[in-house]
Design a protein around this motif. Structure first.
Motif, PDB file in Angstrom:
ATOM      1  N   THR A 361       0.808  -1.221   0.000  1.00 14.58           N
ATOM      2  CA  THR A 361       0.000   0.000   0.000  1.00 14.58           C
ATOM      3  C   THR A 361       0.842   1.272   0.000  1.00 14.58           C
ATOM      4  OG1 THR A 361      -0.096   0.203   2.418  1.00 14.58           O
ATOM      5  CG2 THR A 361      -1.730  -1.234   1.348  1.00 14.58           C
ATOM      6  N   HIS A 362       2.125   1.149   0.349  1.00 16.06           N
ATOM      7  CA  HIS A 362       3.018   2.288   0.551  1.00 16.06           C
ATOM      8  C   HIS A 362       2.544   3.177   1.703  1.00 16.06           C
ATOM      9  CE1 HIS A 362       5.472   1.284  -2.926  1.00 16.06           C
ATOM     10  NE2 HIS A 362       4.335   0.985  -3.531  1.00 16.06           N
ATOM     11  N   GLY A 363       1.828   2.576   2.613  1.00 12.35           N
ATOM     12  CA  GLY A 363       1.518   3.243   3.862  1.00 12.35           C
ATOM     13  C   GLY A 363       2.696   3.154   4.811  1.00 12.35           C
ATOM     14  N   LEU A 364       2.572   3.798   5.967  1.00  9.45           N
ATOM     15  CA  LEU A 364       3.657   3.836   6.945  1.00  9.45           C
ATOM     16  C   LEU A 364       3.120   3.427   8.319  1.00  9.45           C
ATOM     17  CD1 LEU A 364       6.652   4.713   7.583  1.00  9.45           C
ATOM     18  CD2 LEU A 364       5.650   6.887   8.333  1.00  9.45           C
ATOM     19  N   TRP A 365       3.789   2.448   8.919  1.00 17.42           N
ATOM     20  CA  TRP A 365       3.526   2.068  10.300  1.00 17.42           C
ATOM     21  C   TRP A 365       4.548   2.761  11.193  1.00 17.42           C
ATOM     22  CZ3 TRP A 365      -0.558  -1.021  11.723  1.00 17.42           C
ATOM     23  CH2 TRP A 365      -1.196  -1.744  10.710  1.00 17.42           C
ATOM     24  N   THR A 366       4.086   3.290  12.319  1.00 17.23           N
ATOM     25  CA  THR A 366       4.999   3.867  13.307  1.00 17.23           C
ATOM     26  C   THR A 366       4.711   3.248  14.665  1.00 17.23           C
ATOM     27  OG1 THR A 366       3.521   5.718  13.825  1.00 17.23           O
ATOM     28  CG2 THR A 366       5.148   6.067  12.090  1.00 17.23           C
ATOM     29  N   GLY A 367       5.766   3.069  15.448  1.00 10.59           N
ATOM     30  CA  GLY A 367       5.627   2.545  16.800  1.00 10.59           C
ATOM     31  C   GLY A 367       6.487   3.336  17.757  1.00 10.59           C
ATOM     32  N   GLY A 368       6.112   3.328  19.034  1.00  9.84           N
ATOM     33  CA  GLY A 368       6.905   4.048  20.013  1.00  9.84           C
ATOM     34  C   GLY A 368       6.252   4.128  21.365  1.00  9.84           C
ATOM     35  N   ASP A 369       6.510   5.243  22.056  1.00  9.69           N
ATOM     36  CA  ASP A 369       5.980   5.478  23.394  1.00  9.69           C
ATOM     37  C   ASP A 369       4.695   6.303  23.389  1.00  9.69           C
ATOM     38  OD1 ASP A 369       7.969   4.100  24.640  1.00  9.69           O
ATOM     39  OD2 ASP A 369       8.944   5.830  25.555  1.00  9.69           O
ATOM     40  N   PHE A 370       4.297   6.834  22.268  1.00  8.64           N
ATOM     41  CA  PHE A 370       3.190   7.773  22.192  1.00  8.64           C
ATOM     42  C   PHE A 370       1.845   7.132  22.575  1.00  8.64           C
ATOM     43  CE2 PHE A 370       4.068   5.977  17.990  1.00  8.64           C
ATOM     44  CZ  PHE A 370       2.827   5.458  17.624  1.00  8.64           C
ATOM     45  N   THR A 371       0.959   7.964  23.085  1.00 12.00           N
ATOM     46  CA  THR A 371      -0.410   7.536  23.394  1.00 12.00           C
ATOM     47  C   THR A 371      -1.434   8.434  22.721  1.00 12.00           C
ATOM     48  OG1 THR A 371      -0.379   8.831  25.445  1.00 12.00           O
ATOM     49  CG2 THR A 371       0.233   6.508  25.607  1.00 12.00           C
ATOM     50  N   LYS A 372      -0.974   9.477  22.057  1.00 13.76           N
ATOM     51  CA  LYS A 372      -1.858  10.361  21.313  1.00 13.76           C
ATOM     52  C   LYS A 372      -1.161  10.852  20.052  1.00 13.76           C
ATOM     53  CE  LYS A 372      -4.763  12.400  24.953  1.00 13.76           C
ATOM     54  NZ  LYS A 372      -5.181  13.690  25.581  1.00 13.76           N
ATOM     55  N   ILE A 373      -1.965  11.095  19.015  1.00 18.11           N
ATOM     56  CA  ILE A 373      -1.513  11.827  17.834  1.00 18.11           C
ATOM     57  C   ILE A 373      -2.483  12.986  17.680  1.00 18.11           C
ATOM     58  CG2 ILE A 373      -1.013  11.749  15.368  1.00 18.11           C
ATOM     59  CD1 ILE A 373      -0.537   8.757  15.653  1.00 18.11           C
ATOM     60  N   GLY A 374      -1.981  14.183  17.886  1.00 19.98           N
ATOM     61  CA  GLY A 374      -2.875  15.326  18.009  1.00 19.98           C
ATOM     62  C   GLY A 374      -3.708  15.156  19.265  1.00 19.98           C
ATOM     63  N   THR A 375      -5.026  15.211  19.124  1.00 16.53           N
ATOM     64  CA  THR A 375      -5.917  15.014  20.280  1.00 16.53           C
ATOM     65  C   THR A 375      -6.513  13.615  20.316  1.00 16.53           C
ATOM     66  OG1 THR A 375      -7.810  15.872  19.019  1.00 16.53           O
ATOM     67  CG2 THR A 375      -6.516  17.467  20.288  1.00 16.53           C
ATOM     68  N   LYS A 376      -6.127  12.768  19.364  1.00 18.81           N
ATOM     69  CA  LYS A 376      -6.714  11.440  19.244  1.00 18.81           C
ATOM     70  C   LYS A 376      -5.887  10.409  20.009  1.00 18.81           C
ATOM     71  CE  LYS A 376      -8.273   8.155  15.703  1.00 18.81           C
ATOM     72  NZ  LYS A 376      -8.381   7.935  14.243  1.00 18.81           N
ATOM     73  N   ALA A 377      -6.558   9.565  20.794  1.00 18.75           N
ATOM     74  CA  ALA A 377      -5.873   8.498  21.509  1.00 18.75           C
ATOM     75  C   ALA A 377      -5.394   7.435  20.527  1.00 18.75           C
ATOM     76  CB  ALA A 377      -6.800   7.885  22.545  1.00 18.75           C
ATOM     77  N   VAL A 378      -4.090   7.248  20.462  1.00 18.50           N
ATOM     78  CA  VAL A 378      -3.461   6.226  19.608  1.00 18.50           C
ATOM     79  C   VAL A 378      -2.316   5.658  20.414  1.00 18.50           C
ATOM     80  CG1 VAL A 378      -2.329   5.716  17.414  1.00 18.50           C
ATOM     81  CG2 VAL A 378      -4.049   7.540  17.531  1.00 18.50           C
ATOM     82  N   ASN A 379      -2.465   4.408  20.842  1.00 19.17           N
ATOM     83  CA  ASN A 379      -1.518   3.837  21.803  1.00 19.17           C
ATOM     84  C   ASN A 379      -0.424   3.011  21.129  1.00 19.17           C
ATOM     85  OD1 ASN A 379      -2.540   4.564  24.592  1.00 19.17           O
ATOM     86  ND2 ASN A 379      -4.395   3.756  23.636  1.00 19.17           N
ATOM     87  N   HIS A 380       0.752   3.626  20.947  1.00 15.22           N
ATOM     88  CA  HIS A 380       2.007   2.932  20.654  1.00 15.22           C
ATOM     89  C   HIS A 380       2.133   2.369  19.231  1.00 15.22           C
ATOM     90  CE1 HIS A 380       2.765   3.372  24.899  1.00 15.22           C
ATOM     91  NE2 HIS A 380       1.613   2.783  25.154  1.00 15.22           N
ATOM     92  N   LEU A 381       1.039   2.312  18.465  1.00 17.43           N
ATOM     93  CA  LEU A 381       1.101   1.777  17.103  1.00 17.43           C
ATOM     94  C   LEU A 381       0.148   2.572  16.229  1.00 17.43           C
ATOM     95  CD1 LEU A 381       2.121  -0.433  15.113  1.00 17.43           C
ATOM     96  CD2 LEU A 381       0.142  -1.810  15.821  1.00 17.43           C
ATOM     97  N   ALA A 382       0.657   3.093  15.099  1.00 16.00           N
ATOM     98  CA  ALA A 382      -0.164   3.902  14.211  1.00 16.00           C
ATOM     99  C   ALA A 382       0.061   3.480  12.766  1.00 16.00           C
ATOM    100  CB  ALA A 382       0.166   5.388  14.365  1.00 16.00           C
ATOM    101  N   ASP A 383      -1.016   3.530  11.990  1.00 14.88           N
ATOM    102  CA  ASP A 383      -1.011   3.137  10.570  1.00 14.88           C
ATOM    103  C   ASP A 383      -1.425   4.346   9.739  1.00 14.88           C
ATOM    104  OD1 ASP A 383      -1.250   1.895   8.137  1.00 14.88           O
ATOM    105  OD2 ASP A 383      -3.102   0.831   8.621  1.00 14.88           O
ATOM    106  N   PHE A 384      -0.457   4.939   9.029  1.00 16.29           N
ATOM    107  CA  PHE A 384      -0.739   6.072   8.148  1.00 16.29           C
ATOM    108  C   PHE A 384      -0.853   5.567   6.726  1.00 16.29           C
ATOM    109  CE2 PHE A 384       1.522   7.852  11.767  1.00 16.29           C
ATOM    110  CZ  PHE A 384       0.775   8.991  12.076  1.00 16.29           C
ATOM    111  N   ARG A 385      -1.938   5.907   6.072  1.00 18.88           N
ATOM    112  CA  ARG A 385      -2.181   5.383   4.729  1.00 18.88           C
ATOM    113  C   ARG A 385      -2.154   6.497   3.679  1.00 18.88           C
ATOM    114  NH1 ARG A 385      -6.095   0.146   5.595  1.00 18.88           N
ATOM    115  NH2 ARG A 385      -4.997  -0.606   7.464  1.00 18.88           N
ATOM    116  N   PRO A 386      -1.766   6.163   2.442  1.00 19.32           N
ATOM    117  CA  PRO A 386      -1.701   7.184   1.390  1.00 19.32           C
ATOM    118  C   PRO A 386      -3.069   7.819   1.130  1.00 19.32           C
ATOM    119  CG  PRO A 386      -0.550   5.180   0.721  1.00 19.32           C
ATOM    120  CD  PRO A 386      -1.285   4.852   1.976  1.00 19.32           C
TER     121      PRO A 386
END
Length: 386
Positions: A361-386
């Motif tokens: 898909t050429h999307g991007l997975w990110t992982g880490g210590d984060f629990t939010k992206i902006g104001t949205k709760a996203v715990n430690h794993l995020a999937d960004f899609r084109p």
């Protein structure tokens, strides 16, 4: 009327003049939701087919139905649907590195058992989560893995591998699982990244060392895959007018070597494969901890809060002369060297620790210590899609 801070206005004007802002992002700034969510740090990822494997310090993962499922330090996620998969191979300590090759997943870390089976800090698992016979048998943690031309290269803190002396670097024959007797380079500090050089029988190694096998090699070295010999002609810092800095992550393709590091603030470096600088070194106000390349996109993650326009700043903590807000992640357009508009805002001091590109898909997975992206709760794993 809300007033924009003066520094932001000045930074924006400088970027427009420099041509930084117009570059369009390759993936969205919002994430697929709902998605499987680990309850702790994600430190490593690897994609195999349509499965994303994740490793770290988490002990459970919340599935898309909101139910917390036990998963100790390893888990698998469907790359298309974001569903937590039934694949389970718990470890008794953290996982720091993952590598997928020919349907096998190699996991490295601080553990001594995987799925109830004794495996000292490096293990192999199949698509059913079966622990395979391979045992790295290392005495201290593994922090980096890369499979290249029939061998698995490992870096870390260790001094022994399968009973043989291996000083923070080791290579295993993937056909037999045995540590290779002919490959014996020795680093005098931790190795945090190993990356095969495209089109050559060599591997790059990066970390917190200053020498390899008695040769002065500050933080980055190029080694032969045959015997681990140091390429003495590789001089990556020759074109850099500042002090070298420890490297945290490496990526490479046919166009270049990409590195994230610490030092004063943090740094992103784009070298040609021969070690000559391709671009001026990018400065941030915190460490660059992960890099991933996909086509014309170089994705960068870390614990910085700003990119330093003009690559200047000073102080402890480091303060950019002209800051551009980039909270833990940004994208560089490789054809121009410009930052794109991609600017998700991750929280947490340590931010983004690992990235993986979805080759389909050429999307991007990110992982880490984060629990939010902006104001949205996203715990430690995020999937960004084109």
């Amino acid at each position: 009327m809300r007033h924009r801070p003066l520094l932001t206005v000045l930074a924006t004007c400088a970027l427009v003049a420099a041509g930084v802002l117009p570059a369009r992002a390759s993936v969205g700034t919002t994430v697929a939701s709902p998605c499987a969510q680990p309850n702790g740090r994600v430190a490593a990822m690897a994609v195999s087919g349509r499965t994303l494997y994740v490793g770290g310090s988490f002990t459970s993962v919340r599935d898309r139905a909101g139910v917390l499922q036990p998963r100790a330090h390893l888990a698998a996620v469907d790359a298309d649907t974001c569903d937590l998969l039934p694949w389970r191979a718990d470890t008794d300590a953290d996982v720091y590195a993952l590598e997928a090759s020919a349907g096998v997943v190699y996991a490295g870390g601080a553990f001594t058992h995987v799925g109830g089976v004794a495996r000292a800090r490096l293990a192999a698992l199949d698509a059913t989560a079966k622990v395979l016979s391979f045992d790295g048998a290392l005495d201290k943690p593994v922090r980096a893995l890369d499979a290249v031309d029939g061998s698995l290269y490992a870096g870390g803190d260790f001094l022994k591998a399968q009973g043989a002396t291996r000083t923070r670097l080791a290579a295993y024959d993937l056909a037999t699982g045995a540590v290779r007797g002919s490959w014996t380079p020795a680093a005098n500090g931790a190795v945090t990244s190993v990356e095969g050089r495209p089109g050559a029988a060599q591997v790059y190694v990066g970390g917190n060392f200053t020498g390899v096998s008695g040769s002065s090699q500050p933080y980055l070295a190029l080694l032969a895959t045959a015997d681990g010999a140091v390429d003495e002609g590789f001089s990556p810092w020759a074109g850099y007018d500042q002090a070298p800095f420890p490297l945290i992550d490496l990526a490479a393709d046919g166009r270049g070597l990409y590195a994230g590091g610490g030092g004063s603030g943090g740094h992103l470096v784009i070298w040609n494969l021969d070690g000559t600088l391709q671009r001026p070194v990018y400065q941030t106000d915190g460490g660059v901890q992960t890099v991933a390349v996909d086509g014309d996109s170089l994705y960068v993650g870390g614990h910085f809060t700003n990119y330093c326009v003009g690559n200047t700043g000073a102080g402890h903590p480091y303060i950019c002369t002209t800051p551009l807000s980039r909270r833990k992640a940004f994208e560089v357009r490789l054809s121009t060297g410009e930052l794109t508009s991609w600017a998700p805002r991750f929280n947490s001091p340590h931010g983004v620790l690992t990235e993986a590109v979805d080759p389909v898909t050429h999307g991007l997975w990110t992982g880490g210590d984060f629990t939010k992206i902006g104001t949205k709760a996203v715990n430690h794993l995020a999937d960004f899609r084109p």
